[in-house]
Design a protein around this motif. Structure first.
Motif, PDB file in Angstrom:
ATOM      1  N   ILE B 241       0.853  -1.198   0.000  1.00 32.05           N
ATOM      2  CA  ILE B 241       0.000   0.000   0.000  1.00 32.05           C
ATOM      3  C   ILE B 241       0.884   1.243   0.000  1.00 32.05           C
ATOM      4  N   GLU B 242       0.540   2.214  -0.805  1.00 31.78           N
ATOM      5  CA  GLU B 242       1.271   3.479  -0.818  1.00 31.78           C
ATOM      6  C   GLU B 242       0.911   4.273   0.436  1.00 31.78           C
ATOM      7  N   LEU B 243       1.933   4.780   1.141  1.00 29.03           N
ATOM      8  CA  LEU B 243       1.670   5.553   2.353  1.00 29.03           C
ATOM      9  C   LEU B 243       1.993   7.019   2.116  1.00 29.03           C
ATOM     10  N   THR B 244       1.240   7.894   2.771  1.00 28.72           N
ATOM     11  CA  THR B 244       1.622   9.305   2.737  1.00 28.72           C
ATOM     12  C   THR B 244       2.847   9.471   3.626  1.00 28.72           C
ATOM     13  N   LEU B 245       3.469  10.653   3.589  1.00 27.05           N
ATOM     14  CA  LEU B 245       4.674  10.892   4.375  1.00 27.05           C
ATOM     15  C   LEU B 245       4.377  10.703   5.864  1.00 27.05           C
ATOM     16  N   ASP B 246       3.268  11.301   6.326  1.00 24.59           N
ATOM     17  CA  ASP B 246       2.912  11.187   7.740  1.00 24.59           C
ATOM     18  C   ASP B 246       2.661   9.746   8.140  1.00 24.59           C
ATOM     19  N   GLN B 247       1.962   9.048   7.288  1.00 18.75           N
ATOM     20  CA  GLN B 247       1.671   7.638   7.588  1.00 18.75           C
ATOM     21  C   GLN B 247       2.949   6.823   7.666  1.00 18.75           C
ATOM     22  N   SER B 248       3.866   7.100   6.733  1.00 18.72           N
ATOM     23  CA  SER B 248       5.081   6.288   6.741  1.00 18.72           C
ATOM     24  C   SER B 248       5.947   6.617   7.946  1.00 18.72           C
ATOM     25  N   ILE B 249       5.836   7.850   8.464  1.00 21.37           N
ATOM     26  CA  ILE B 249       6.564   8.166   9.697  1.00 21.37           C
ATOM     27  C   ILE B 249       5.992   7.359  10.858  1.00 21.37           C
ATOM     28  N   THR B 250       4.668   7.333  10.930  1.00 20.87           N
ATOM     29  CA  THR B 250       4.019   6.549  11.984  1.00 20.87           C
ATOM     30  C   THR B 250       4.400   5.072  11.859  1.00 20.87           C
ATOM     31  N   TYR B 251       4.388   4.585  10.637  1.00 20.54           N
ATOM     32  CA  TYR B 251       4.738   3.195  10.372  1.00 20.54           C
ATOM     33  C   TYR B 251       6.157   2.896  10.844  1.00 20.54           C
ATOM     34  N   LEU B 252       7.084   3.782  10.472  1.00 17.65           N
ATOM     35  CA  LEU B 252       8.475   3.597  10.876  1.00 17.65           C
ATOM     36  C   LEU B 252       8.616   3.627  12.389  1.00 17.65           C
ATOM     37  N   PHE B 253       7.817   4.506  13.011  1.00 22.83           N
ATOM     38  CA  PHE B 253       7.886   4.612  14.463  1.00 22.83           C
ATOM     39  C   PHE B 253       7.533   3.275  15.116  1.00 22.83           C
ATOM     40  N   TYR B 254       6.420   2.686  14.665  1.00 24.00           N
ATOM     41  CA  TYR B 254       6.019   1.403  15.241  1.00 24.00           C
ATOM     42  C   TYR B 254       7.046   0.313  14.950  1.00 24.00           C
ATOM     43  N   LEU B 255       7.618   0.414  13.758  1.00 22.77           N
ATOM     44  CA  LEU B 255       8.635  -0.567  13.395  1.00 22.77           C
ATOM     45  C   LEU B 255       9.835  -0.477  14.350  1.00 22.77           C
ATOM     46  N   MET B 256      10.236   0.765  14.624  1.00 22.54           N
ATOM     47  CA  MET B 256      11.376   0.975  15.532  1.00 22.54           C
ATOM     48  C   MET B 256      11.028   0.500  16.937  1.00 22.54           C
ATOM     49  N   LEU B 257       9.794   0.807  17.351  1.00 24.13           N
ATOM     50  CA  LEU B 257       9.366   0.394  18.685  1.00 24.13           C
ATOM     51  C   LEU B 257       9.458  -1.127  18.823  1.00 24.13           C
ATOM     52  N   LEU B 258       9.012  -1.802  17.779  1.00 24.39           N
ATOM     53  CA  LEU B 258       9.064  -3.259  17.755  1.00 24.39           C
ATOM     54  C   LEU B 258      10.515  -3.745  17.833  1.00 24.39           C
ATOM     55  N   LEU B 259      11.365  -3.085  17.047  1.00 23.37           N
ATOM     56  CA  LEU B 259      12.764  -3.498  17.031  1.00 23.37           C
ATOM     57  C   LEU B 259      13.406  -3.281  18.403  1.00 23.37           C
ATOM     58  N   VAL B 260      13.052  -2.165  19.054  1.00 26.93           N
ATOM     59  CA  VAL B 260      13.607  -1.897  20.387  1.00 26.93           C
ATOM     60  C   VAL B 260      13.195  -3.000  21.355  1.00 26.93           C
ATOM     61  N   VAL B 261      11.915  -3.352  21.333  1.00 25.85           N
ATOM     62  CA  VAL B 261      11.431  -4.399  22.239  1.00 25.85           C
ATOM     63  C   VAL B 261      12.157  -5.715  21.955  1.00 25.85           C
ATOM     64  N   PHE B 262      12.284  -6.027  20.672  1.00 22.64           N
ATOM     65  CA  PHE B 262      12.980  -7.245  20.263  1.00 22.64           C
ATOM     66  C   PHE B 262      14.432  -7.224  20.741  1.00 22.64           C
ATOM     67  N   THR B 263      15.105  -6.081  20.555  1.00 18.54           N
ATOM     68  CA  THR B 263      16.501  -5.971  20.967  1.00 18.54           C
ATOM     69  C   THR B 263      16.652  -6.172  22.463  1.00 18.54           C
ATOM     70  N   ILE B 264      15.782  -5.489  23.232  1.00 20.55           N
ATOM     71  CA  ILE B 264      15.865  -5.619  24.689  1.00 20.55           C
ATOM     72  C   ILE B 264      15.707  -7.082  25.088  1.00 20.55           C
ATOM     73  N   PHE B 265      14.737  -7.732  24.467  1.00 16.25           N
ATOM     74  CA  PHE B 265      14.480  -9.142  24.764  1.00 16.25           C
ATOM     75  C   PHE B 265      15.736  -9.986  24.500  1.00 16.25           C
ATOM     76  N   VAL B 266      16.282  -9.820  23.299  1.00 17.33           N
ATOM     77  CA  VAL B 266      17.438 -10.647  22.921  1.00 17.33           C
ATOM     78  C   VAL B 266      18.659 -10.333  23.783  1.00 17.33           C
ATOM     79  N   VAL B 267      18.939  -9.038  23.973  1.00 15.45           N
ATOM     80  CA  VAL B 267      20.128  -8.659  24.735  1.00 15.45           C
ATOM     81  C   VAL B 267      20.023  -9.162  26.172  1.00 15.45           C
ATOM     82  N   ASN B 268      18.810  -9.057  26.733  1.00 19.47           N
ATOM     83  CA  ASN B 268      18.602  -9.547  28.083  1.00 19.47           C
ATOM     84  C   ASN B 268      18.879 -11.032  28.194  1.00 19.47           C
ATOM     85  N   ARG B 269      18.379 -11.769  27.229  1.00 14.81           N
ATOM     86  CA  ARG B 269      18.568 -13.224  27.279  1.00 14.81           C
ATOM     87  C   ARG B 269      20.038 -13.589  27.085  1.00 14.81           C
ATOM     88  N   LEU B 270      20.703 -12.862  26.174  1.00 12.82           N
ATOM     89  CA  LEU B 270      22.126 -13.146  25.954  1.00 12.82           C
ATOM     90  C   LEU B 270      22.906 -12.890  27.237  1.00 12.82           C
TER      91      LEU B 270
END
Ligand SMILES: Nc1ncnc2c1ncn2[C@@H]1O[C@H](COP(=O)(O)OP(=O)(O)O)[C@@H](O)[C@H]1O
Ligand SMILES: [Mg+2]
Lengths: 273, 419
Positions: B241-270
């Motif tokens: 789906i084509e996203l507007t600039l604002d939408q893609s910023i929101t999308y990226l934000f959630y993506l980063m949030l997910l990555l942060v949670v994933f990183t914390i999880f992995v780093v903690n376990r390591l």
């Protein structure tokens, strides 16, 4: 009794200094063998050579671990030597200071366990079981050594004597066929030394073969089945405690040291050159 | 009375000396002003007084602060070692920590709907640095390998996406894992030659490695289009789906949030694993570590690879976010900022690194009100943090495995005691 460790013609030179000169040594199953000699004789260097920290200039080190063929140790890295079944303590305590007592021993289990990246992240049943086993076995070793009351303490908070014992516990965690102790009684008070003597004897009675470097002659004479005496990198005598006690060469080497060590050394080095 | 007066006098004299030196050193630029056209020299004596007085006062203030910090540290060292501060208690107790983490996460989830897309954009950057910090923390905080070239892996990730996207039209989601793998590979590549190095030497070589990667990108025009960089990189796709600039910023934000949670999880376990323990042991004492059967080579290379991997992923996201990259984004300063995040936040502590990233990335943004004094204020804050909290803002009391002997264990002991 068959030999666990066979060292043949081992030499170590640092530039011009001959730290070890064509050493032959053998340790049998269930034995306590002591390696003694004045300061600077090359005892620690011998440990470093057989455990892979130094690469010996010449010679062979063969280990026959429990129920295994001869393994040539020279050329292996220290961690490989440990996993083949030889573990050591250090003359200058080298504990992991920021870790707890239990974690120090758990490090010794490293070469007997497997979990790696995926296991750590997924924390699957196999990994959890292995971790639990590591903890239980480490605690059991602490109990055997008499350090269980410190289990959750930081290693740096331990009294000196307990730190020395923790080094032994950590080495035992690698399940060694042969345990090398480098001056385990150094700096201990008489009470601690006595406890250490009992501990070493107990380990031997459980079938643990031990090679011991020690300056405390009472400890050495009480414990050892056989003694090797090293002076300036050369073996000057071997035998039972009784034989060593009366050996004129040994008496001379030790009297020479008590005279003035540095003078003695420079004189001898001058003669070598 | 006398005894307290003497050191005071000494301190004052020392500050006076510092002030005089400053006056002397800044004399040519602060006092003398040459007008080459009129061939005249202006002597601005009032500047000399400002410099002297200013330095004197600052020096005294710094001394007092440092003295207090030292006293407080000494006092703290005297107290029993197992006393936790409020923050440490919160972080140690799951009953406080989990609600706190959930509240933070909930706040993160509604963030783009409350704040403007400008704020969201800044927050994306902050989250990117959280992941970078956590990645570097594996190498520096856990394994104790001082890596000053961390930005190289960030560049590897960013250029992987930029090049694969422009040349082969590969999408974001395909390159994200590829970038991570490539960066990890480069981590191992860097790791091999520096295996024997420690401390300062390691720092210098890794710094050089970072610069080499940047210089290659800058000069190898056919490969990376040199300093002019690569533009028109695709934003992350969202099910076609084509996203507007604002939408893609929101999308990226959630993506980063997910990555942060994933990183914390992995780093903690390591951190809490056999491997994590090996890293700490390696940091503490390499020789003892090897003698206990830990393979130094393998353990170090794993740390380099697992640290670099995160930088690679964030690099891919960075390229997708800005749609344009050039080598200027990957200078040494970037490595220094990421390292500062780890050190100022609290070495080896996940929460510390997160706080550090927010402080270091958000503070300069919100200090914009101070206009040109912004970086000065930023520097001052960093100095103050280091004076008052040398272990970092959050110094978690190190988590140890707590062993509780089993009840039957005690039983046996009691039974054995009388005999
Ligand atoms: N890494 C080294 N480089 C140079 N000389 C060394 C090294 N390690 C030990 N030596 C030398 O080897 C000799 C034996 O030392 P060492 O084995 O520590 O004696 P000790 O019997 O007291 O344990 C000493 O003369 C020492 O200076
Ligand atoms: Mg020695």
């Amino acid at each position: 009794m068959s030999a666990i460790l066979k060292v043949k013609n081992l030499s170590m030179r640092f530039g011009g200094v001959v730290a070890l000169n064509a050493l032959d040594l053998e340790i049998h199953e269930g034995e306590i063998v002591a390696l003694i000699g004045p300061n600077g004789a090359g005892k620690t260097t011998f440990f470093n050579c057989v455990t892979g920290i130094y690469k010996p200039t010449e010679g062979d080190v063969l280990l026959t671990a429990r129920g295994q063929e001869n393994i040539r140790l020279n050329g292996l890295k220290p961690n490989q030597v440990a996993s083949k079944g030889m573990a050591r303590t250090f003359q200058n305590i080298r504990l992991f200071q920021s870790m707890s007592v239990l974690e120090n021993v758990m490090i010794g289990r490293h070469c007997r366990t497997k979990a790696y990246i995926l296991g750590a992240i997924l924390r699957n049943k196999a990994t959890r079981d292995e971790e639990q086993e590591t903890i239980e076995k480490s605690y059991a070793i602490l109990k055997k050594i008499g350090l269980e009351k410190y289990v959750n303490e930081s290693a740096s908070n331990l009294p000196y004597g307990a730190q020395r014992r923790l080094e032994i516990a950590r080495a035992l965690a690698t399940e060694p066929s042969l345990l090398l102790l480098d001056e385990p009684a150094a700096g201990m008070n008489p009470q601690e030394t006595k406890e250490l003597e009992e501990l070493i004897l107990r380990l031997q009675q459980e079938g643990q073969a031990i090679l011991l470097i020690e300056h405390d002659m009472k400890l050495v004479m009480n414990l050892s089945h056989r003694i090797y005496v090293l002076d300036y990198g050369t073996l000057i005598a071997t035998g039972t405690p009784q034989e060593i006690r009366n050996n004129p060469a040994v008496i001379k080497a030790y009297l020479g040291e008590s005279d003035d060590d540095s003078q003695h050394r420079s004189h001898k080095e001058g003669a070598n050159a | 009375m006398m005894s307290s007066l003497v050191p005071l006098l000494q301190e004052t004299l020392r500050s006076l000396k510092v002030a005089l030196w400053f006056v002397f050193l800044t004399f040519p630029i602060m006092v003398i002003k040459v007008h080459p056209l009129e061939k005249s020299i202006e002597w601005r004596w009032q500047n000399m007084i400002f410099v002297g007085l200013g330095t004197f006062i600052l020096s005294i203030v710094a001394r007092i602060l440092m003295d207090q910090g030292k006293k407080r540290r000494k006092k703290r060292a005297l107290q029993h070692a197992q006393k936790y501060t409020l923050v440490q208690t919160i972080l140690r107790e799951p009953k406080y920590l989990y609600p706190l983490a959930f509240a933070t996460l909930a706040f993160g989830l509604v963030f783009p709907w409350i704040f403007s897309s400008y704020q969201t954009n800044i927050m994306i950057t902050a989250l990117m640095y959280v992941v970078l910090g956590l990645g570097l923390n594996i190498v520096v905080g856990l394994a104790g390998l001082l890596d000053l070239g961390y930005v190289a892996f960030y560049a590897v990730g960013a250029y992987s996406y930029a090049l694969l996207n422009t040349h082969f039209d590969l999408g974001f989601w395909v390159v994200l894992p590829l970038g991570a793998i490539l960066a990890a590979f480069f981590g191992i590549l860097l790791g091999f030659p520096v295996l024997r190095l420690r401390g300062d030497y390691l720092a210098i070589v890794t710094l050089g490695f970072g610069e080499i990667i940047r210089l290659i990108l800058e000069n190898w025009n056919e490969f990376s289009q040199g300093p002019s960089g690569i533009s028109n990189i695709d934003r992350p796709g969202f099910f076609g789906i084509e996203l507007t600039l604002d939408q893609s910023i929101t999308y990226l934000f959630y993506l980063m949030l997910l990555l942060v949670v994933f990183t914390i999880f992995v780093v903690n376990r390591l951190q809490d694993s056999r491997l994590g323990r090996a890293w700490v042991a390696l940091r503490e004492d390499e020789i003892a570590c090897q003698a206990m059967g830990i393979d130094k080579t393998k353990t170090k290379l794993t740390a380099f690879a697992l640290g670099a991997m995160w930088a690679g992923m964030v690099g891919v996201i960075f390229a997708a976010k800005t749609t344009f990259i050039n080598p200027a984004s990957f200078t040494f300063l970037e490595s220094a900022i990421i390292l500062a995040i780890v050190v100022i936040g609290g070495m080896g502590s996940v929460v510390g690194v997160i706080v550090g990233a927010f402080v270091l990335i958000l503070l300069p943004e919100y200090l914009r009100a101070l206009s040109e004094y912004r970086m000065l204020a930023f520097g001052a804050i960093m100095v103050l943090v280091m004076i008052y909290r040398p272990q970092g803002i959050i110094s978690t009391a190190k988590r140890h495995i707590q062993y509780k002997p089993k009840p039957d264990d005690k039983h046996k002991k009691q039974a054995a005691d009388p005999s």
